[in-house]
Structure formats: C-alpha cells, structure tokens
Enzyme design. Structure first.
Site, PDB file in Angstrom:
ATOM      1  N   HIS A 199       0.720  -1.217  -0.075  1.00 41.53           N
ATOM      2  CA  HIS A 199       0.072   0.032   0.045  1.00 41.53           C
ATOM      3  C   HIS A 199       0.950   1.231  -0.197  1.00 41.53           C
ATOM      4  O   HIS A 199       2.025   1.272   0.320  1.00 41.53           O
ATOM      5  CB  HIS A 199      -0.863  -0.104   1.269  1.00 41.53           C
ATOM      6  CG  HIS A 199      -2.016  -0.876   0.981  1.00 41.53           C
ATOM      7  ND1 HIS A 199      -3.063  -1.118   1.914  1.00 41.53           N
ATOM      8  CD2 HIS A 199      -2.170  -1.865   0.138  1.00 41.53           C
ATOM      9  CE1 HIS A 199      -3.750  -2.133   1.596  1.00 41.53           C
ATOM     10  NE2 HIS A 199      -3.596  -2.703   0.426  1.00 41.53           N
ATOM     11  N   GLU A 209       1.079   3.917   1.919  1.00 35.09           N
ATOM     12  CA  GLU A 209       1.836   4.021   3.182  1.00 35.09           C
ATOM     13  C   GLU A 209       3.253   3.466   3.301  1.00 35.09           C
ATOM     14  O   GLU A 209       4.179   3.945   3.751  1.00 35.09           O
ATOM     15  CB  GLU A 209       0.828   3.967   4.364  1.00 35.09           C
ATOM     16  CG  GLU A 209      -0.553   4.639   4.532  1.00 35.09           C
ATOM     17  CD  GLU A 209      -1.521   3.858   3.817  1.00 35.09           C
ATOM     18  OE1 GLU A 209      -1.348   3.199   2.811  1.00 35.09           O
ATOM     19  OE2 GLU A 209      -2.518   4.003   4.085  1.00 35.09           O
ATOM     20  N   CYS A 219      -5.614   1.299   6.133  1.00 34.16           N
ATOM     21  CA  CYS A 219      -6.435   0.380   6.376  1.00 34.16           C
ATOM     22  C   CYS A 219      -6.018  -0.333   7.649  1.00 34.16           C
ATOM     23  O   CYS A 219      -4.935   0.029   8.037  1.00 34.16           O
ATOM     24  CB  CYS A 219      -6.038  -1.015   5.230  1.00 34.16           C
ATOM     25  SG  CYS A 219      -4.512  -1.574   5.176  1.00 34.16           S
ATOM     26  N   CYS A 242      -1.745  -1.206   7.402  1.00 33.56           N
ATOM     27  CA  CYS A 242      -1.057  -0.185   7.323  1.00 33.56           C
ATOM     28  C   CYS A 242      -0.875   0.690   8.280  1.00 33.56           C
ATOM     29  O   CYS A 242      -0.031   1.502   8.729  1.00 33.56           O
ATOM     30  CB  CYS A 242      -1.463   0.943   6.118  1.00 33.56           C
ATOM     31  SG  CYS A 242      -1.006   0.136   4.533  1.00 33.56           S
TER      32      CYS A 242
END
Ligand SMILES: NC(=O)c1ccc[n+]([C@@H]2O[C@H](COP(=O)([O-])OP(=O)(O)OC[C@H]3O[C@@H](n4cnc5c(N)ncnc54)[C@H](OP(=O)(O)O)[C@@H]3O)[C@@H](O)[C@H]2O)c1
Length: 395
Positions: free
Chosen positions: A62, A64, A91, A100
């Site tokens: 992801h 991040e 998330c 994350c």
C-alpha cells in the site's frame, strides 16, 4: 520510537497541494489497483517530503508502506519524520497485506493528515481511533467524502466508492476485468492469413497480459475459445508466477477435450526456471449425467462444477460469480471470445475493460465495437503499447 523534534504543522493550503500531487500520481495506477482505491502517501520531516509512495497494483504494498520505504532510503533519519499525509484513511485490517495503520504506528510519526475517511462503513474511522488511542494526532481534511479539495475521493477513486455501496456488499462477487484484442472493426478473430489466424496484438501487449494474469485470482474463458485456440491460460514471465490464478471454463455440455492443453502439466523446465505456472482448472457445466467425460476430465485434474441455468437457458453467471467468491476469487480476468464477453456485459458483471486494438483490418466473428460505443465509461484512458492502441475504463 521517541521523537525529539517538534511536529511542524503545514497550513491547509500546503497540505491540499501535497494531497493533490499524491492523488494525481495515485490516479495513474487506477486500472492496476482496482477494485482497491488509488492511494498516495508522503512522509514529511519539518514540512519537507522525505518519502512518497502510491499503491501501484492490486495485491502489492500500500501507499503508506511505499512512502515509509522511500523515507527509509532518504538521508533523513526515522526519528525526524513527523507527519504522514495520505489521501485515504489507512487500512486497519489484514487483507492481501498487513494493516497499514501498524506500519504508521511503528514509524513513530506523530501527526497523520488524511484526505478522506474510509468510505467502507465496516472500516470507516477505525484507523483514526487506533492512531489517536496510540497518541498520534489525526487531521481529516475531508470527513464527508465530498470534494473539499480538488482530487477528493470521488475524483480519485469513484470505482471504489461504487464497489463499496451497501447493495453490492450484500451480494459479493469478484471484480471482473474483461480483456480482449480486436481488429480495427472490433472483431476478436483476425483474418485467416494474419497472425496465424489467431494473433491480433503485438509482443508488448502479450507481455502486459502476462503481468495482468499474475495479478488476478482467476482467468475465465468459454468453450468456444478452448475449442478454437486450445489456450493454456498459464502465467508466463514477465507475469508473477508465484500464485497462478485458477483457470475457469464455461462449458454447458462438457465438450472440453481431456486432451486440451489446459489440462497438461507445465513443463518441469519452465516451472523450475520460474518461467511459467498454471492454476487449477474448473469447468462450469449444466447439472446432468456426462459420467464418462466427467471421469476423464477429473482424471486430468479438472474440477467439474454444476451450475443452474439462467432464465435465458445459459449457465448462470451470477451463480458462477458466487461460487468463485466462495472460493476466494476477488479479482478475475475474462479472456474469452465475444459470446461470453457479451453475456458478462449484459448481466452487468464487467467492472473494468481493457481492449488492445491491433493494426489489423477486417476479421472474423462478432464485432464488439458497438459494446464499446455504449454505456458510460469512467476514468477512461487511451494509451499505446508497441504498435497497438489500448483502451481502458471502468463500467
Ligand atoms: N481476440 C481475443 O482477445 C480473443 C480472446 C479469446 C477468444 N478469441 C476468439 O474468439 C473465438 C471464439 O469465440 P466464442 O464467442 O465462440 O467463444 P467464447 O465466448 O470463449 O465461448 C462461448 C461459449 O461459452 C459457452 N457458455 C457457457 N455459458 C455461457 C454463458 N452464460 N454465456 C455465454 N456463453 C456461455 C457457450 O457454449 P456452450 O453452450 O456449449 O456452453 C458459448 O458458445 C475464437 O476465434 C477465438 O480465437 C479472441
């Protein structure tokens, strides 16, 4: 992580500018991440960006995590990272990747600025709670999901908002990508004297398709394609061969030959070299006795699944979708001839389209040109791939 530095706050205009830049980057990956949202993130230290990341492809890291990774390779030590700006609430549950929110907490960042809250009612606000209860300050620029700043969630990931509507969540099914190659007149089969009567697109497009195959849970086709092309539907390099997708054939009368190439094992040399891999074969068919063929196909490793017919007498695409969902299929690639593509379209089961237009005149079979002309394509992209034109959009 004990931070010694002060968090340097940026004003809303500066934050809006960073969010806009991140959103524009993230939007470029929309067809690779769907049905996930496009997300961009940045790590800041004293008001300066030290790491940027976007969600590049479905199943991949992801935004991040990508931003934290880039920040870690910068010259700014972790102890000086003070803020993360991210276009969407991180998330908080484990999906294809770990949550994350854990990665943000581990980084020791003290201030998180969010472009939007998660629109999914099951997760909305959860990451904010987790961050705040760990002492992280959270600023939400756009809590109502409306376009408070340019490139709010409706611009950035409308497909994700649609996909998370309550009516759809009530009847879960895989996200379907219809992909085909066509001639200039929209036919999926070239004239007999071109591309061995079979190939329309060039090598660059074929390589892209292998990458796409490596990023889905299932590849779906119809018996018409199996009879004509006898495809393997395996994943080959440069596609990711580590988790080859299930191969699914719609075959109402169990006409599939036990000698079909799809039922042959991948050559050990290609398998060992990581050049090719193939998932299990599932054949959807009508209920009813075909005992000999069933036994032959099962002996070759195929799973035979009886599906009820629809009102139109064809195998129920909805029943198939539900079966696939139960089997863990979340993203699926339709690589069939025009008959099954049209059926999926007519049942509103195509979410995303990728069409390669080859430099070929004429062709055989039904043209899908009218399908492309209708509907309301969203987030459309025209691009080139070698000599081919590529059209992508959400339906
Ligand atoms: N250019 C490309 O990207 C591409 C890709 C694939 C194929 N092709 C070409 O397409 C041609 C084959 O086209 P096609 O249309 O015959 O093949 P197809 O769409 O792959 O298969 C169609 C068959 O699937 C079966 N089927 C089962 N359930 C169905 C349902 N619910 N709705 C619709 N069909 C269902 C039907 O046969 P039963 O009734 O017997 O079950 C139907 O005739 C070949 O020339 C091939 O080379 C081109």
């Amino acid at each position: 992580m004990n931070h010694l530095i002060q968090v340097q706050k940026l004003n809303d205009e500066a934050l809006g500018q960073i969010l806009r830049e991140l959103a524009e980057l993230a939007f470029q990956a929309r067809f690779n991440v769907a049905p996930n949202p496009c997300v961009g993130a940045a790590v800041l230290s004293r008001g300066q960006i030290v790491g940027r990341g976007i969600h590049h492809y479905w199943g991949g890291p992801h935004a991040e995590v990508e931003a934290l990774k880039q920040a870690a390779s910068s010259s700014t030590p972790m102890g000086e990272w003070d803020t993360m700006v991210v276009t969407l609430e991180p998330c908080s549950s484990t999906g294809k990747t770990p949550p994350c929110v854990d990665a943000v907490l581990e980084s020791g960042i003290k201030h998180v600025v969010l472009g939007s809250l998660d629109p999914d009612p099951r997760h909305r606000g959860r990451a904010v709670e987790l961050l705040e209860s760990a002492g992280v300050e959270v600023t939400v620029l756009n809590p109502g999901l409306g376009p408070n700043y340019p490139w709010g969630l409706p611009d950035l990931a409308q497909h994700f908002l649609d996909w998370n509507q309550v009516e759809r969540l009530r009847r879960p099914r895989p996200w379907n990508i219809a992909k085909w190659a066509q001639t200039r007149t929209g036919q999926l089969t070239p004239p007999e004297d071109i591309g061995e009567g079979r190939w329309i697109s060039g090598p660059d497009s074929l390589a892209e398709v292998q990458v796409l195959r490596g990023r889905v849970d299932a590849i779906v086709t119809g018996i018409g394609t199996v009879k004509t092309d006898d495809p393997r539907l395996s994943v080959r390099a440069p596609g990711d061969v580590s988790k080859p997708p299930m191969r699914v054939v719609f075959d109402s009368y169990l006409h599939m030959s036990p000698e079909a190439r799809m039922l042959e094992p991948v050559a050990p040399s290609a398998l060992d070299a990581g050049q090719e891999a193939a998932g299990p074969v599932v054949i959807f068919t009508r209920p009813g006795p075909e005992p000999v063929r069933t036994r032959e196909l099962m002996a070759k490793g195929a799973e035979i699944v009886a599906l009820p017919p629809d009102d139109d007498g064809c195998l129920s695409l909805w029943a198939a979708s539900e079966w696939l969902w139960q089997r863990g299929v979340r993203r699926s690639l339709l690589e069939s001839g025009p008959t099954l593509v049209k059926s999926f379209m007519e049942h509103n089961l195509v979410d995303q389209v990728r069409v390669y237009s080859g430099d070929v005149s004429g062709g055989r079979g039904t043209s899908l040109a009218s399908l492309l002309a209708g509907g309301r394509p969203k987030a459309r992209l025209h691009r080139e791939c070698g000599p081919d034109g590529v059209l992508e959009y959400f339906r």
